[in-house]
Design a protein around this motif. Sequence first.
Motif, PDB file in Angstrom:
ATOM      1  N   ASN A 138       0.830  -1.212   0.000  1.00 28.21           N
ATOM      2  CA  ASN A 138       0.000   0.000   0.000  1.00 28.21           C
ATOM      3  C   ASN A 138       0.856   1.250   0.000  1.00 28.21           C
ATOM      4  O   ASN A 138       2.011   1.235   0.410  1.00 28.21           O
ATOM      5  CB  ASN A 138      -1.005   0.011   1.180  1.00 28.21           C
ATOM      6  CG  ASN A 138      -0.405   0.475   2.493  1.00 28.21           C
ATOM      7  OD1 ASN A 138      -0.056   1.644   2.675  1.00 28.21           O
ATOM      8  ND2 ASN A 138      -0.269  -0.438   3.439  1.00 28.21           N
ATOM      9  N   ASP A 139       0.252   2.327  -0.501  1.00 29.29           N
ATOM     10  CA  ASP A 139       0.820   3.673  -0.368  1.00 29.29           C
ATOM     11  C   ASP A 139      -0.075   4.406   0.598  1.00 29.29           C
ATOM     12  O   ASP A 139      -1.281   4.113   0.690  1.00 29.29           O
ATOM     13  CB  ASP A 139       0.760   4.431  -1.704  1.00 29.29           C
ATOM     14  CG  ASP A 139       1.681   3.843  -2.763  1.00 29.29           C
ATOM     15  OD1 ASP A 139       2.618   3.099  -2.404  1.00 29.29           O
ATOM     16  OD2 ASP A 139       1.449   4.120  -3.957  1.00 29.29           O
ATOM     17  N   MET A 140       0.478   5.361   1.316  1.00 27.91           N
ATOM     18  CA  MET A 140      -0.374   6.093   2.238  1.00 27.91           C
ATOM     19  C   MET A 140       0.048   7.557   2.338  1.00 27.91           C
ATOM     20  O   MET A 140       1.173   7.925   1.993  1.00 27.91           O
ATOM     21  CB  MET A 140      -0.331   5.449   3.626  1.00 27.91           C
ATOM     22  CG  MET A 140       1.044   5.485   4.254  1.00 27.91           C
ATOM     23  SD  MET A 140       0.951   6.035   5.957  1.00 27.91           S
ATOM     24  CE  MET A 140       2.581   6.710   6.212  1.00 27.91           C
ATOM     25  N   ILE A 141      -0.890   8.368   2.814  1.00 26.18           N
ATOM     26  CA  ILE A 141      -0.519   9.711   3.260  1.00 26.18           C
ATOM     27  C   ILE A 141      -1.051   9.848   4.673  1.00 26.18           C
ATOM     28  O   ILE A 141      -2.206   9.514   4.961  1.00 26.18           O
ATOM     29  CB  ILE A 141      -1.000  10.828   2.306  1.00 26.18           C
ATOM     30  CG1 ILE A 141      -0.606  12.204   2.875  1.00 26.18           C
ATOM     31  CG2 ILE A 141      -2.478  10.754   1.982  1.00 26.18           C
ATOM     32  CD1 ILE A 141      -0.623  13.329   1.858  1.00 26.18           C
ATOM     33  N   PHE A 142      -0.178  10.286   5.566  1.00 24.92           N
ATOM     34  CA  PHE A 142      -0.500  10.336   6.994  1.00 24.92           C
ATOM     35  C   PHE A 142      -0.400  11.786   7.476  1.00 24.92           C
ATOM     36  O   PHE A 142       0.627  12.439   7.244  1.00 24.92           O
ATOM     37  CB  PHE A 142       0.489   9.440   7.752  1.00 24.92           C
ATOM     38  CG  PHE A 142       0.296   9.412   9.237  1.00 24.92           C
ATOM     39  CD1 PHE A 142      -0.844   8.847   9.800  1.00 24.92           C
ATOM     40  CD2 PHE A 142       1.252   9.957  10.089  1.00 24.92           C
ATOM     41  CE1 PHE A 142      -1.024   8.819  11.170  1.00 24.92           C
ATOM     42  CE2 PHE A 142       1.085   9.930  11.474  1.00 24.92           C
ATOM     43  CZ  PHE A 142      -0.061   9.351  12.011  1.00 24.92           C
ATOM     44  N   LEU A 143      -1.448  12.277   8.108  1.00 19.93           N
ATOM     45  CA  LEU A 143      -1.486  13.687   8.518  1.00 19.93           C
ATOM     46  C   LEU A 143      -2.057  13.843   9.920  1.00 19.93           C
ATOM     47  O   LEU A 143      -3.061  13.188  10.262  1.00 19.93           O
ATOM     48  CB  LEU A 143      -2.359  14.483   7.531  1.00 19.93           C
ATOM     49  CG  LEU A 143      -1.871  14.479   6.076  1.00 19.93           C
ATOM     50  CD1 LEU A 143      -2.957  15.004   5.141  1.00 19.93           C
ATOM     51  CD2 LEU A 143      -0.589  15.284   5.921  1.00 19.93           C
ATOM     52  N   HIS A 144      -1.435  14.682  10.724  1.00 27.22           N
ATOM     53  CA  HIS A 144      -2.019  15.044  12.009  1.00 27.22           C
ATOM     54  C   HIS A 144      -3.088  16.104  11.725  1.00 27.22           C
ATOM     55  O   HIS A 144      -2.783  17.161  11.189  1.00 27.22           O
ATOM     56  CB  HIS A 144      -0.957  15.632  12.940  1.00 27.22           C
ATOM     57  CG  HIS A 144       0.063  14.618  13.382  1.00 27.22           C
ATOM     58  ND1 HIS A 144       1.082  14.912  14.256  1.00 27.22           N
ATOM     59  CD2 HIS A 144       0.206  13.301  13.079  1.00 27.22           C
ATOM     60  CE1 HIS A 144       1.809  13.821  14.472  1.00 27.22           C
ATOM     61  NE2 HIS A 144       1.299  12.834  13.761  1.00 27.22           N
ATOM     62  N   ALA A 145      -4.348  15.789  12.051  1.00 22.47           N
ATOM     63  CA  ALA A 145      -5.440  16.690  11.660  1.00 22.47           C
ATOM     64  C   ALA A 145      -5.894  17.593  12.806  1.00 22.47           C
ATOM     65  O   ALA A 145      -6.230  18.755  12.588  1.00 22.47           O
ATOM     66  CB  ALA A 145      -6.611  15.874  11.133  1.00 22.47           C
ATOM     67  N   LEU A 146      -5.923  17.054  14.020  1.00 22.44           N
ATOM     68  CA  LEU A 146      -6.340  17.853  15.178  1.00 22.44           C
ATOM     69  C   LEU A 146      -5.476  17.459  16.365  1.00 22.44           C
ATOM     70  O   LEU A 146      -5.111  16.277  16.462  1.00 22.44           O
ATOM     71  CB  LEU A 146      -7.816  17.574  15.530  1.00 22.44           C
ATOM     72  CG  LEU A 146      -8.863  18.180  14.586  1.00 22.44           C
ATOM     73  CD1 LEU A 146     -10.257  17.656  14.939  1.00 22.44           C
ATOM     74  CD2 LEU A 146      -8.854  19.712  14.658  1.00 22.44           C
ATOM     75  N   PRO A 147      -5.206  18.392  17.311  1.00 23.17           N
ATOM     76  CA  PRO A 147      -5.580  19.799  17.283  1.00 23.17           C
ATOM     77  C   PRO A 147      -4.862  20.549  16.152  1.00 23.17           C
ATOM     78  O   PRO A 147      -3.823  20.087  15.658  1.00 23.17           O
ATOM     79  CB  PRO A 147      -5.132  20.311  18.659  1.00 23.17           C
ATOM     80  CG  PRO A 147      -4.046  19.378  19.077  1.00 23.17           C
ATOM     81  CD  PRO A 147      -4.395  18.052  18.486  1.00 23.17           C
ATOM     82  N   ILE A 148      -5.405  21.702  15.821  1.00 22.41           N
ATOM     83  CA  ILE A 148      -4.907  22.456  14.671  1.00 22.41           C
ATOM     84  C   ILE A 148      -3.409  22.755  14.806  1.00 22.41           C
ATOM     85  O   ILE A 148      -2.672  22.712  13.827  1.00 22.41           O
ATOM     86  CB  ILE A 148      -5.745  23.737  14.484  1.00 22.41           C
ATOM     87  CG1 ILE A 148      -7.145  23.327  14.009  1.00 22.41           C
ATOM     88  CG2 ILE A 148      -5.099  24.693  13.476  1.00 22.41           C
ATOM     89  CD1 ILE A 148      -8.158  24.458  13.939  1.00 22.41           C
ATOM     90  N   LYS A 149      -2.971  22.993  16.050  1.00 17.88           N
ATOM     91  CA  LYS A 149      -1.549  23.342  16.222  1.00 17.88           C
ATOM     92  C   LYS A 149      -0.615  22.205  15.802  1.00 17.88           C
ATOM     93  O   LYS A 149       0.556  22.423  15.549  1.00 17.88           O
ATOM     94  CB  LYS A 149      -1.272  23.775  17.669  1.00 17.88           C
ATOM     95  CG  LYS A 149      -1.301  22.647  18.668  1.00 17.88           C
ATOM     96  CD  LYS A 149      -0.703  23.055  20.010  1.00 17.88           C
ATOM     97  CE  LYS A 149      -0.736  21.929  21.033  1.00 17.88           C
ATOM     98  NZ  LYS A 149      -0.062  20.689  20.705  1.00 17.88           N
ATOM     99  N   ASP A 150      -1.125  20.994  15.752  1.00 17.33           N
ATOM    100  CA  ASP A 150      -0.283  19.852  15.371  1.00 17.33           C
ATOM    101  C   ASP A 150      -0.171  19.657  13.854  1.00 17.33           C
ATOM    102  O   ASP A 150       0.545  18.778  13.392  1.00 17.33           O
ATOM    103  CB  ASP A 150      -0.816  18.542  15.969  1.00 17.33           C
ATOM    104  CG  ASP A 150      -0.609  18.474  17.472  1.00 17.33           C
ATOM    105  OD1 ASP A 150       0.019  19.394  18.026  1.00 17.33           O
ATOM    106  OD2 ASP A 150      -1.081  17.503  18.083  1.00 17.33           O
TER     107      ASP A 150
END
Length: 356
Positions: A138-150
């Motif tokens: 698999n390929d993935m994209i990983f993002l910290h979404a909340l809290p906004i400061k992260d």
Amino acid sequence: MAVPNLYWSLPVPSVQELARDIPSTLVPRRYIRDDVSDLTASINPSLIIPLLNMADLINSESRDAELQKLFFACRDWGAFQLINHGIPDEIIKNMKKQSRDFFDLPSQQKRRYTQKLGSLQGYGQAFVVSEEQKLDWNDMIFLHALPIKDRDLNFWPEEPQGFRETLDSYSIEVRRLAVSLLGFMAMALGLEAHEFSENFQQGQYHVRMNCYPSCPLPEKVIGISPHSDISAITFLLECNDTPGIQFQKDGYWVPVEPISGAITVNIGRIGQIISNGVYHSAEHRAIVNKLKERLSIVTFCYPNENGEIGPARGLITQENPVLYKTVSHADYFHRFYYQKHVGDQLIDSLKADASQ
Ligand code: OGA
Ligand code: NI
């Protein structure tokens, strides 16, 4: 080269690119899972993961019966499908489309968001620690979404257009759902809702979008290797109707049939810890399809970073002694990323009688 910890992941090829028109003889060796016996063995299609209805949890007349179902689902499976979850259809539809459109971008554009060494956020792969290690398909994209400061906007795609706004709205809805569902999970244990939910209002929400390309040798590769999440709970949204995720139950792998409008929920290790071991962190994996690509959007829900992680006090009695230590958020993640990531090591190290 070996990487120093799990927060670093070595760069790997894009599976989407690899998968384009390859004959089965050319699936690279690193993806061929001769380390796993037979991927199709011990699948039990007659077992079905529980189905919960959020509307029946909210409605005071149906609540008690649905809480009981929730209790058994969390204790015996650690996973269930959830309908009437309350996230507006429009937001779900947009989120699926954005994820689809992101993976459809030309490789060069996706690569603008490639992970940098020392960060898991971005486009790439997680937990690749050596050049010899077998790889997931698999390929993935990983993002910290909340809290906004992260949020690290360097990794938030600017195209497809609207991706950022959609992920923003989606993560806010997921947080609302997590707070509410964790409240019901506390009530199902005889606690007050806030005993679980209060730490999640300011919790951390990390989103991983997965793309599992079709593979000419689906019985020899794994989409995502067996694991249990380190979250409290995890929400999984299927972007199409191609099945793939399977949960471990009584020694069998149980495939989940996507239900339109449902979200798949699973308990992670924090969920097991806060329930003092009553709820069960479900082991799961994803398999891939010979002909069809599958996309999933997975949100990991964690308590707020200033809180502690440990069993809810209201659950501890003389008959039910404390099973796990209470540790800081930082200690918990440090154990996972730097020390105790193999198998059950993390949870074992947190047992009340463990030495460290
Ligand atoms: C995960 C996961 C399963 C899937 O991302 O932790 O278990 O089917 N994903 O995408
Ligand atoms: Ni998972």
